[in-house]
Design a protein around this motif. Sequence first.
Motif, mmCIF file in Angstrom:
data_model
loop_
_atom_site.group_PDB
_atom_site.id
_atom_site.type_symbol
_atom_site.label_atom_id
_atom_site.label_comp_id
_atom_site.label_asym_id
_atom_site.label_seq_id
_atom_site.Cartn_x
_atom_site.Cartn_y
_atom_site.Cartn_z
ATOM 1 N N GLY A 159 1.119 -0.980 0.092
ATOM 2 C CA GLY A 159 -0.143 0.424 -0.591
ATOM 3 C C GLY A 159 1.104 1.432 -0.305
ATOM 4 N N ALA A 160 2.139 1.571 0.449
ATOM 5 C CA ALA A 160 3.079 2.403 0.761
ATOM 6 C C ALA A 160 3.526 2.406 -0.271
ATOM 7 N N ARG A 161 4.125 0.817 -1.211
ATOM 8 C CA ARG A 161 4.476 1.596 -2.711
ATOM 9 C C ARG A 161 3.168 2.305 -3.446
ATOM 10 N N GLN A 162 2.172 1.682 -3.498
ATOM 11 C CA GLN A 162 1.120 2.080 -4.487
ATOM 12 C C GLN A 162 0.807 3.672 -3.988
ATOM 13 N N GLY A 163 0.402 4.418 -3.002
ATOM 14 C CA GLY A 163 0.787 5.863 -2.639
ATOM 15 C C GLY A 163 1.673 6.428 -2.907
ATOM 16 N N ALA A 164 3.078 6.167 -3.057
ATOM 17 C CA ALA A 164 4.156 6.664 -3.689
ATOM 18 C C ALA A 164 4.322 6.551 -4.999
ATOM 19 N N LEU A 165 3.876 5.458 -5.954
ATOM 20 C CA LEU A 165 3.051 6.064 -7.128
ATOM 21 C C LEU A 165 2.011 6.720 -8.286
ATOM 22 N N GLY A 166 1.017 6.337 -6.885
ATOM 23 C CA GLY A 166 0.126 7.412 -6.675
ATOM 24 C C GLY A 166 0.542 9.606 -6.616
ATOM 25 N N ALA A 167 1.818 9.408 -6.384
ATOM 26 C CA ALA A 167 2.210 10.415 -6.031
ATOM 27 C C ALA A 167 2.994 10.488 -6.928
ATOM 28 N N GLN A 168 3.300 10.609 -7.595
ATOM 29 C CA GLN A 168 3.857 10.302 -8.956
ATOM 30 C C GLN A 168 2.761 10.674 -9.716
ATOM 31 N N GLN A 169 1.703 9.621 -10.005
ATOM 32 C CA GLN A 169 1.071 9.802 -11.150
ATOM 33 C C GLN A 169 0.638 11.260 -10.951
ATOM 34 N N GLY A 170 -0.214 11.870 -9.513
ATOM 35 C CA GLY A 170 -0.561 13.821 -9.441
ATOM 36 C C GLY A 170 0.680 14.332 -9.835
ATOM 37 N N GLU A 171 2.302 14.458 -9.507
ATOM 38 C CA GLU A 171 2.858 15.165 -10.290
ATOM 39 C C GLU A 171 2.618 15.266 -11.798
ATOM 40 N N LEU A 172 2.474 13.703 -12.200
ATOM 41 C CA LEU A 172 2.625 13.858 -13.738
ATOM 42 C C LEU A 172 1.368 14.913 -14.447
ATOM 43 N N GLY A 173 0.063 14.585 -13.489
ATOM 44 C CA GLY A 173 -1.090 14.907 -14.006
ATOM 45 C C GLY A 173 -0.364 16.735 -13.776
ATOM 46 N N ARG A 174 -0.162 17.117 -12.906
ATOM 47 C CA ARG A 174 0.006 18.478 -12.342
ATOM 48 C C ARG A 174 0.901 19.569 -13.496
ATOM 49 N N GLN A 175 1.950 18.057 -14.242
ATOM 50 C CA GLN A 175 3.025 18.304 -14.887
ATOM 51 C C GLN A 175 1.881 18.611 -16.314
ATOM 52 N N GLN A 176 1.404 17.781 -16.542
ATOM 53 C CA GLN A 176 0.348 17.474 -17.955
ATOM 54 C C GLN A 176 -0.749 19.405 -17.601
ATOM 55 N N GLY A 177 -1.220 19.306 -16.581
ATOM 56 C CA GLY A 177 -1.681 20.509 -16.418
ATOM 57 C C GLY A 177 -1.518 21.670 -16.401
ATOM 58 N N ALA A 178 -0.243 21.440 -16.392
ATOM 59 C CA ALA A 178 0.701 23.184 -16.287
ATOM 60 C C ALA A 178 0.875 23.633 -17.830
ATOM 61 N N LEU A 179 0.968 22.408 -18.933
ATOM 62 C CA LEU A 179 1.346 22.466 -20.584
ATOM 63 C C LEU A 179 -0.197 22.353 -21.077
ATOM 64 N N GLY A 180 -0.995 21.887 -20.353
ATOM 65 C CA GLY A 180 -2.658 22.333 -21.196
ATOM 66 C C GLY A 180 -3.070 23.670 -20.458
ATOM 67 N N SER A 181 -2.700 24.782 -19.983
ATOM 68 C CA SER A 181 -2.780 25.957 -19.559
ATOM 69 C C SER A 181 -1.941 26.734 -20.583
ATOM 70 N N ARG A 182 -0.581 26.176 -21.271
ATOM 71 C CA ARG A 182 -0.081 27.189 -21.710
ATOM 72 C C ARG A 182 -0.764 26.689 -23.308
#
Length: 194
Positions: A92-115
């Motif tokens: 579960g801790a590994r899944q949580g860490a992976l989820g955090a990475q996915q969240g960061e990628l989503g944030r980056q994708q959102g920033a690119l989409g805004s640009r």
Amino acid sequence: MRWTLPLLLALAPLAAAQATPEASLSVTLLSGKNSNTTSYNSKDNDWRRVQALRQGNQPLLYVRRGGTGYVIRDPAVIAKAEAIMKPQRDLGARQGALGAQQGELGRQQGALGSRQARLGGAMAGRGARGAEALAAQMRELGRQQAALGERQAALGDRQAALGDQQSRLAAQARPKFEALVAEAIRRGLAQRLN
């Protein structure tokens, strides 16, 4: 820290497969040392009951088996329950860490989409010459967006594999819990509540 969600998601197929209420097993473990909570096939009313039974930071194992509730405070039984749950907690801790990475990628994708949206607006107000330079920037942002999408897909594949592993661990844990609870009841270490 609560590990409820990964464990509940992993155990959901087992809960659905149970044929009768008598076959049901629900476990909620509160570890006193660091306030970890792990639930196995528990319902909201189990959680409320566990909170009412808690005595300070003392560890507690609450079990509902076939509609009958039990509380177990024996340190050896609780240690065994924690050992049974440890592989799932770790995963579960590994899944949580992976989820955090996915969240960061989503944030980056959102920033690119805004640009991209800003560039699209700027392109609409320019003539052909100005739009051509902005179109090159838009293609570059599109390339970056695609690269992030590929990384996101790879993380999604890893998350799915961890979910499969979590399901296998849950299937392995269930008979261990059933044996642990049966032994605690047999030895008089489980206080019957209803």
